[in-house]
Design a protein around this motif. Sequence first.
Motif, PDB file in Angstrom:
ATOM      1  N   PHE A 371       0.824  -1.212   0.000  1.00 30.41           N
ATOM      2  CA  PHE A 371       0.000   0.000   0.000  1.00 30.41           C
ATOM      3  C   PHE A 371       0.859   1.264   0.000  1.00 30.41           C
ATOM      4  O   PHE A 371       0.615   2.200  -0.777  1.00 30.41           O
ATOM      5  N   ALA A 372       1.858   1.328   0.903  1.00 28.02           N
ATOM      6  CA  ALA A 372       2.677   2.546   0.995  1.00 28.02           C
ATOM      7  C   ALA A 372       3.388   2.858  -0.330  1.00 28.02           C
ATOM      8  O   ALA A 372       3.355   4.007  -0.793  1.00 28.02           O
ATOM      9  N   PRO A 373       4.039   1.875  -0.982  1.00 31.11           N
ATOM     10  CA  PRO A 373       4.624   2.180  -2.289  1.00 31.11           C
ATOM     11  C   PRO A 373       3.591   2.641  -3.315  1.00 31.11           C
ATOM     12  O   PRO A 373       3.912   3.466  -4.191  1.00 31.11           O
ATOM     13  N   THR A 374       2.368   2.129  -3.216  1.00 27.07           N
ATOM     14  CA  THR A 374       1.312   2.547  -4.139  1.00 27.07           C
ATOM     15  C   THR A 374       0.974   4.018  -3.944  1.00 27.07           C
ATOM     16  O   THR A 374       0.839   4.781  -4.914  1.00 27.07           O
ATOM     17  N   PHE A 375       0.835   4.447  -2.684  1.00 21.81           N
ATOM     18  CA  PHE A 375       0.557   5.863  -2.411  1.00 21.81           C
ATOM     19  C   PHE A 375       1.664   6.744  -2.996  1.00 21.81           C
ATOM     20  O   PHE A 375       1.384   7.769  -3.636  1.00 21.81           O
ATOM     21  N   LEU A 376       2.909   6.355  -2.777  1.00 19.14           N
ATOM     22  CA  LEU A 376       4.026   7.173  -3.241  1.00 19.14           C
ATOM     23  C   LEU A 376       4.101   7.206  -4.759  1.00 19.14           C
ATOM     24  O   LEU A 376       4.415   8.250  -5.356  1.00 19.14           O
ATOM     25  N   ASP A 377       3.800   6.082  -5.395  1.00 24.44           N
ATOM     26  CA  ASP A 377       3.799   6.026  -6.855  1.00 24.44           C
ATOM     27  C   ASP A 377       2.778   7.006  -7.423  1.00 24.44           C
ATOM     28  O   ASP A 377       3.083   7.814  -8.315  1.00 24.44           O
ATOM     29  N   TYR A 378       1.555   6.966  -6.908  1.00 28.07           N
ATOM     30  CA  TYR A 378       0.530   7.881  -7.403  1.00 28.07           C
ATOM     31  C   TYR A 378       0.872   9.339  -7.092  1.00 28.07           C
ATOM     32  O   TYR A 378       0.494  10.247  -7.832  1.00 28.07           O
ATOM     33  N   ALA A 379       1.603   9.563  -6.007  1.00 34.91           N
ATOM     34  CA  ALA A 379       1.986  10.925  -5.648  1.00 34.91           C
ATOM     35  C   ALA A 379       3.182  11.421  -6.455  1.00 34.91           C
ATOM     36  O   ALA A 379       3.586  12.588  -6.316  1.00 34.91           O
ATOM     37  N   GLY A 380       3.763  10.545  -7.277  1.00 32.06           N
ATOM     38  CA  GLY A 380       4.913  10.936  -8.064  1.00 32.06           C
ATOM     39  C   GLY A 380       6.181  11.074  -7.247  1.00 32.06           C
ATOM     40  O   GLY A 380       7.100  11.824  -7.619  1.00 32.06           O
ATOM     41  N   LEU A 381       6.272  10.322  -6.144  1.00 28.87           N
ATOM     42  CA  LEU A 381       7.422  10.387  -5.255  1.00 28.87           C
ATOM     43  C   LEU A 381       8.197   9.072  -5.303  1.00 28.87           C
ATOM     44  O   LEU A 381       7.612   8.012  -5.554  1.00 28.87           O
ATOM     45  N   PRO A 382       9.496   9.109  -5.057  1.00 34.95           N
ATOM     46  CA  PRO A 382      10.279   7.867  -5.085  1.00 34.95           C
ATOM     47  C   PRO A 382       9.898   6.940  -3.938  1.00 34.95           C
ATOM     48  O   PRO A 382       9.549   7.390  -2.845  1.00 34.95           O
ATOM     49  N   VAL A 383       9.946   5.632  -4.202  1.00 34.35           N
ATOM     50  CA  VAL A 383       9.722   4.632  -3.159  1.00 34.35           C
ATOM     51  C   VAL A 383      11.067   4.367  -2.506  1.00 34.35           C
ATOM     52  O   VAL A 383      12.009   3.922  -3.172  1.00 34.35           O
ATOM     53  N   PRO A 384      11.223   4.638  -1.210  1.00 38.06           N
ATOM     54  CA  PRO A 384      12.524   4.480  -0.563  1.00 38.06           C
ATOM     55  C   PRO A 384      12.959   3.020  -0.513  1.00 38.06           C
ATOM     56  O   PRO A 384      12.136   2.103  -0.521  1.00 38.06           O
ATOM     57  N   SER A 385      14.262   2.821  -0.423  1.00 38.67           N
ATOM     58  CA  SER A 385      14.809   1.480  -0.521  1.00 38.67           C
ATOM     59  C   SER A 385      14.418   0.586   0.642  1.00 38.67           C
ATOM     60  O   SER A 385      14.403  -0.641   0.504  1.00 38.67           O
ATOM     61  N   TYR A 386      14.067   1.150   1.806  1.00 40.95           N
ATOM     62  CA  TYR A 386      13.734   0.309   2.952  1.00 40.95           C
ATOM     63  C   TYR A 386      12.380  -0.383   2.793  1.00 40.95           C
ATOM     64  O   TYR A 386      12.116  -1.398   3.446  1.00 40.95           O
TER      65      TYR A 386
END
Length: 513
Positions: A371-386
């Motif tokens: 879910f968290a990577p999905t939110f960041l993807d839609y927000a146009g933000l990088p998904v952190p490596s952790y």
Amino acid sequence: MRPNIIFIMSDDHAARAISAYGAGLNHTPNLDRLAAEGMRHDATYVTNSICTPSRAAILTGTYNHVNCVTTLNTHIDNRLPNVAKHLRHGGYRTAIFGKWHLGEGHEHEPTGFDEWCVLPGQGEYFDPVMIDRDGARRRPGYATDVITDMSLDFLDRMDGDQPFFLMCHHKAPHRSFLPHPKHRDMWRDEDLPLPETFYDDYANRAAAAKAAKMRIRSDMTYEDLGLVQPEGGSEVGELMFRLHWARKIPEIKTGETISLICAETGETFTFDDPNRLAEFKYQRYMKRYLRTIQSIDDNVGRLLDKLDEKGLADNTLVIYTSDQGFFLGEHGWFDKRFMYEESLQMPFLVRYPAGIQPGSVGRDIACNVDFAPTFLDYAGLPVPSYMQGRSMRGVLEGWRPDDWEDLAYHRYWMHNDEIHEAWAHYGVRDARYKLIYWYNKDLDQPGARPNDAPPEWELFDCAEDPYEMMNLANDPGHAAVFRDMLAKLDAKMAEIGDVPEHDSAQALADLAT
């Protein structure tokens, strides 16, 4: 233009209790609207089927052995990075209202949110105490309405110049099930269908299935079912747990009689047949549970109407889910915790007109760490490596990545707690099969108790045996499947860094004999 994100999460809402999923138990027109105008995802799974760890996985995008929130008693360290912090730093206005359940006190309170107001612990249904930066106070009203009112107020203050991320977290329908008074008459004159596995005898399964104290017929309390608890001690029922006041409604044997009194109406019900009593408990449970859900549906409708009113619907990603699945009488159970399907599957409805096809259905396996990577993807933000999950955007919008794993990993750590006696286990589920290892150990988890059962494997063919009634782990005809699923389990645990309790070489040697 970056989309707004609204993430609505209930507590213990089974997918079958949303009419869009087709079980026919209830009617949820507003949740169905999300499915009709977006996607109903049928293969979203929880990585640990219990409230606190699931919430930690959603917030951080990591598995529980990494975020260290493995049980109800291990709370989040709010110094950890989380998705709200990334979104806030990336320009979003962030807020959370409702159930937090990740601990109380300064070191556990929400961080990464511009605004927050949360329930302490499980919270209350009526006139709930809620905590914000100014402390605790009672908020008049019904919790589901109160939490939505706060969310609507937040939306009213958004001017369109800044994208927002809103987490609207409902307490409902967590036990004890307390519906809004306006819904108390629903199903009063009709009964709900009994699941075909209600009288499961737990044959052909691991010992954990029979040991669990999650049975409707023997482990529900008077309070759960809206019945008057009589004065007295053990003669009126077993304590839910030794330091609690609530008692379980006893079973009866043939020839015995019990009378129960409705706490709302004063009506008396008398039983002299054990199965009639068990089915009465099922009906009381299900009706109270579904009535409690009805207010969630009402309030999802209020949020959707507000988006329409403010002209925000086209540019807002709206997700509805629950923190895990829930047993609705299947196998005779209520509650969750297990990796069996009813507990493992999370409902997941999502609408985003700019990218998600209306009326679509998704069946690619996803997990709450995604879910968290999905939110960041839609927000146009990088998904952190952790973060250990992957963005679901491709599977939601119909362009599934070629390397999508289609595998869910689950691990339940709360071995043999005093209330439910659910045993520790982990496993994987792919598109057809499910492998579970019951390692049955207390790994120094608070409140856990030992048991004498040896470790066991379970293998289910979820296509041919959707109710998971036949363990195939020792079936020679499925030896190749067992080896394949074991390899997937080993690879997944190595990938995410979780330490196994099983010995794969020994498992394969046992299989050969």
